[in-house]
Design a protein around this motif. Structure first.
Motif, PDB file in Angstrom:
ATOM      1  N   LYS A   1      35.124  38.337  41.803  1.00 18.50           N
ATOM      2  CA  LYS A   1      35.385  38.994  40.472  1.00 18.50           C
ATOM      3  C   LYS A   1      36.879  39.388  40.199  1.00 18.50           C
ATOM      4  CE  LYS A   1      34.766  43.499  42.637  1.00 18.50           C
ATOM      5  NZ  LYS A   1      33.946  44.661  42.724  1.00 18.50           N
ATOM      6  N   PRO A   2      37.218  39.676  39.151  1.00 13.07           N
ATOM      7  CA  PRO A   2      38.615  39.938  38.678  1.00 13.07           C
ATOM      8  C   PRO A   2      39.021  41.229  39.420  1.00 13.07           C
ATOM      9  CG  PRO A   2      37.412  39.676  36.814  1.00 13.07           C
ATOM     10  CD  PRO A   2      36.330  39.616  37.976  1.00 13.07           C
TER      11      PRO A   2
ATOM     12  N   ILE B   1      44.085  45.328  54.230  1.00 18.20           N
ATOM     13  CA  ILE B   1      43.507  46.291  53.726  1.00 18.20           C
ATOM     14  C   ILE B   1      42.553  45.667  52.696  1.00 18.20           C
ATOM     15  CG2 ILE B   1      43.788  48.411  51.856  1.00 18.20           C
ATOM     16  CD1 ILE B   1      46.741  48.352  53.066  1.00 18.20           C
ATOM     17  N   GLU B   2      41.352  45.654  52.670  1.00 18.29           N
ATOM     18  CA  GLU B   2      40.223  44.845  52.285  1.00 18.29           C
ATOM     19  C   GLU B   2      38.965  45.578  51.642  1.00 18.29           C
ATOM     20  OE1 GLU B   2      38.496  42.011  54.666  1.00 18.29           O
ATOM     21  OE2 GLU B   2      38.506  43.425  56.377  1.00 18.29           O
ATOM     22  N   ASP B   3      39.020  47.158  51.698  1.00 19.00           N
ATOM     23  CA  ASP B   3      38.032  47.874  51.333  1.00 19.00           C
ATOM     24  C   ASP B   3      38.205  49.045  50.901  1.00 19.00           C
ATOM     25  OD1 ASP B   3      35.125  48.778  50.803  1.00 19.00           O
ATOM     26  OD2 ASP B   3      34.669  49.220  53.097  1.00 19.00           O
ATOM     27  N   LEU B   4      38.524  49.229  49.541  1.00 19.92           N
ATOM     28  CA  LEU B   4      39.067  50.504  48.950  1.00 19.92           C
ATOM     29  C   LEU B   4      37.852  51.038  47.465  1.00 19.92           C
ATOM     30  CD1 LEU B   4      42.636  50.062  48.874  1.00 19.92           C
ATOM     31  CD2 LEU B   4      41.664  51.477  50.417  1.00 19.92           C
ATOM     32  N   PRO B   5      37.774  52.201  47.402  1.00 16.48           N
ATOM     33  CA  PRO B   5      37.114  52.526  46.357  1.00 16.48           C
ATOM     34  C   PRO B   5      37.936  52.536  44.991  1.00 16.48           C
ATOM     35  CG  PRO B   5      37.697  54.398  47.455  1.00 16.48           C
ATOM     36  CD  PRO B   5      38.062  53.266  48.266  1.00 16.48           C
ATOM     37  N   PRO B   6      37.191  52.501  43.877  1.00  9.04           N
ATOM     38  CA  PRO B   6      37.884  52.487  42.691  1.00  9.04           C
ATOM     39  C   PRO B   6      38.977  53.516  42.468  1.00  9.04           C
ATOM     40  CG  PRO B   6      35.599  52.124  42.165  1.00  9.04           C
ATOM     41  CD  PRO B   6      35.523  52.290  43.722  1.00  9.04           C
ATOM     42  N   GLY B   7      39.852  53.268  41.832  1.00 13.11           N
ATOM     43  CA  GLY B   7      41.083  54.172  41.647  1.00 13.11           C
ATOM     44  C   GLY B   7      41.987  54.330  42.781  1.00 13.11           C
TER      45      GLY B   7
ATOM     46  N   SER C   1      51.161  44.968  35.048  1.00 13.33           N
ATOM     47  CA  SER C   1      49.694  45.207  34.925  1.00 13.33           C
ATOM     48  C   SER C   1      48.971  43.982  34.901  1.00 13.33           C
ATOM     49  CB  SER C   1      49.423  45.822  33.666  1.00 13.33           C
ATOM     50  OG  SER C   1      47.986  46.160  33.651  1.00 13.33           O
ATOM     51  N   ASP C   2      47.963  43.724  35.651  1.00 14.79           N
ATOM     52  CA  ASP C   2      47.376  42.360  35.516  1.00 14.79           C
ATOM     53  C   ASP C   2      45.848  42.403  35.867  1.00 14.79           C
ATOM     54  OD1 ASP C   2      47.099  39.565  35.390  1.00 14.79           O
ATOM     55  OD2 ASP C   2      47.998  39.055  37.073  1.00 14.79           O
ATOM     56  N   ARG C   3      45.090  41.512  35.269  1.00 13.15           N
ATOM     57  CA  ARG C   3      43.617  41.345  35.793  1.00 13.15           C
ATOM     58  C   ARG C   3      43.765  39.914  36.307  1.00 13.15           C
ATOM     59  NH1 ARG C   3      40.391  40.403  30.770  1.00 13.15           N
ATOM     60  NH2 ARG C   3      41.166  38.335  31.232  1.00 13.15           N
ATOM     61  N   GLN C   4      43.645  39.921  37.803  1.00 14.95           N
ATOM     62  CA  GLN C   4      43.950  38.738  38.414  1.00 14.95           C
ATOM     63  C   GLN C   4      42.428  37.835  38.406  1.00 14.95           C
ATOM     64  OE1 GLN C   4      45.683  40.452  41.894  1.00 14.95           O
ATOM     65  NE2 GLN C   4      47.739  40.401  41.409  1.00 14.95           N
ATOM     66  N   ALA C   5      42.466  36.739  38.237  1.00 11.60           N
ATOM     67  CA  ALA C   5      41.379  35.992  38.079  1.00 11.60           C
ATOM     68  C   ALA C   5      40.758  35.792  39.753  1.00 11.60           C
ATOM     69  CB  ALA C   5      41.467  34.562  37.572  1.00 11.60           C
ATOM     70  N   PRO C   6      39.628  35.644  39.685  1.00 16.71           N
ATOM     71  CA  PRO C   6      38.997  35.527  41.089  1.00 16.71           C
ATOM     72  C   PRO C   6      39.240  34.217  41.930  1.00 16.71           C
ATOM     73  CG  PRO C   6      37.149  36.033  39.490  1.00 16.71           C
ATOM     74  CD  PRO C   6      38.332  35.594  38.572  1.00 16.71           C
ATOM     75  N   GLY C   7      39.717  33.450  41.154  1.00 18.04           N
ATOM     76  CA  GLY C   7      40.155  32.156  42.023  1.00 18.04           C
ATOM     77  C   GLY C   7      41.868  32.182  42.213  1.00 18.04           C
TER      78      GLY C   7
ATOM     79  N   GLU D   1      34.515  40.838  47.358  1.00 16.04           N
ATOM     80  CA  GLU D   1      34.579  39.624  46.309  1.00 16.04           C
ATOM     81  C   GLU D   1      36.124  39.751  45.613  1.00 16.04           C
ATOM     82  OE1 GLU D   1      30.938  39.362  43.422  1.00 16.04           O
ATOM     83  OE2 GLU D   1      30.920  41.511  44.110  1.00 16.04           O
ATOM     84  N   THR D   2      37.045  40.542  46.136  1.00 16.20           N
ATOM     85  CA  THR D   2      38.266  40.489  45.717  1.00 16.20           C
ATOM     86  C   THR D   2      39.426  39.979  46.840  1.00 16.20           C
ATOM     87  OG1 THR D   2      38.945  42.759  46.259  1.00 16.20           O
ATOM     88  CG2 THR D   2      38.062  42.099  44.003  1.00 16.20           C
TER      89      THR D   2
END
Length: 268
Positions: A212-213, A184-190, A109-115, A150-151
């Protein structure tokens, strides 16, 4: 044993065309696959995992177990993360792709930083040495906030899972475009991407954007029938905790069974 979690969710049924597509391409895209309530509980757990240093400690315990020993907590001991491992719709999909007997391999599990830099082309099929593709290993990539402009995006190379190649066989290309790739660059949440672990893929950043994260939870499973190399030195402890917590819901007896694994070998 009484299952820890009950479910009244209608389980997905993959048609023959979808099964054939997975066999041919090596991946399936399942938009908005996870229920909103589960995503809402996973997200703060991912924040805690990163912000409290638990992810860093988990990595240290994996790379230097002699010094750090067992991590203080594992991802599967976080309530929603543990629930995700045996999420009934996910189990239904996996059983149709691998058959009724498969084992949990790992959870990241990770919250990957924008940069965060991109990750070069690679695959994640655990086999030493890489010799065949007789048994299926699957990574399920759960994007809690989805993917957007943004990701970072996910690039995959359809059909490459049928090759017998080392994990880094295409690393020399970095994250560059490759002929035949799908971005793959456009997916809804979940949303969830179910991917054969031998499929070559890359995380492609979007330079020049504030971003964004990117929340990613990766759960991995292996088809029964062979001995799989574990990637955690404390893999027996991990499987035991999965059983103790009832994460198999009383329905999947192989899910945390140690007999499906070879002994751990520290990477050179």
């Amino acid at each position: 044993m009484t299952p820890r979690y009950a479910s009244t969710v209608e389980l997905p049924r993959l048609d023959d065309l979808t099964l054939d597509r997975f066999a041919e391409d090596g991946y399936l895209v399942l938009p908005a696959f996870l229920p909103e309530g589960l995503v809402a509980r996973l997200r703060p757990e991912a924040d805690k995992w990163v912000d409290d240093g638990l992810r860093a400690r988990s990595i240290a315990s994996t790379t230097n177990p002699e010094l750090y020993g067992l991590p203080p907590i594992m991802e599967l001991e976080l309530d929603a993360h543990g629930e995700l491992i045996g999420h009934p719709p996910l189990m239904a999909v996996l059983s149709q792709l691998m058959g009724p007997s498969f084992v949990f391999h790992h959870l990241h599990s990770d919250r990957q930083a924008p940069g965060l830099a991109g990750k070069p082309w690679h695959h994640d099929y655990e086999q030493r040495p890489q010799a065949h593709r007789a048994y299926t290993m699957i990574h399920t990539l759960h994007y809690l906030d989805g993917l957007d402009e943004e990701t970072s995006a996910l690039a995959v190379l359809p059909g490459s899972h049928r090759e017998v190649a080392e994990k880094d066989a295409r690393a020399r290309y970095g994250t560059a475009w490759l002929p035949g790739e799908v971005l793959i660059e456009d997916l809804p949440p979940g949303s969830t991407i179910v991917m054969h672990s031998a499929l070559f893929h890359a995380r492609r950043p979007r330079p020049g954007l504030p971003g964004k994260p990117r929340y990613l939870v990766d759960t991995s499973y292996c088809q029964a029938g062979t001995l799989w190399p574990p990637v955690k030195p404390y893999w027996r402890h991990m499987l035991r905790r999965g059983r103790e917590l009832g994460l198999d819901r009383g329905l999947w007896p192989d899910l945390f069974d140690a007999r499906h694994f070879a002994e751990y070998v520290k990477p050179a």
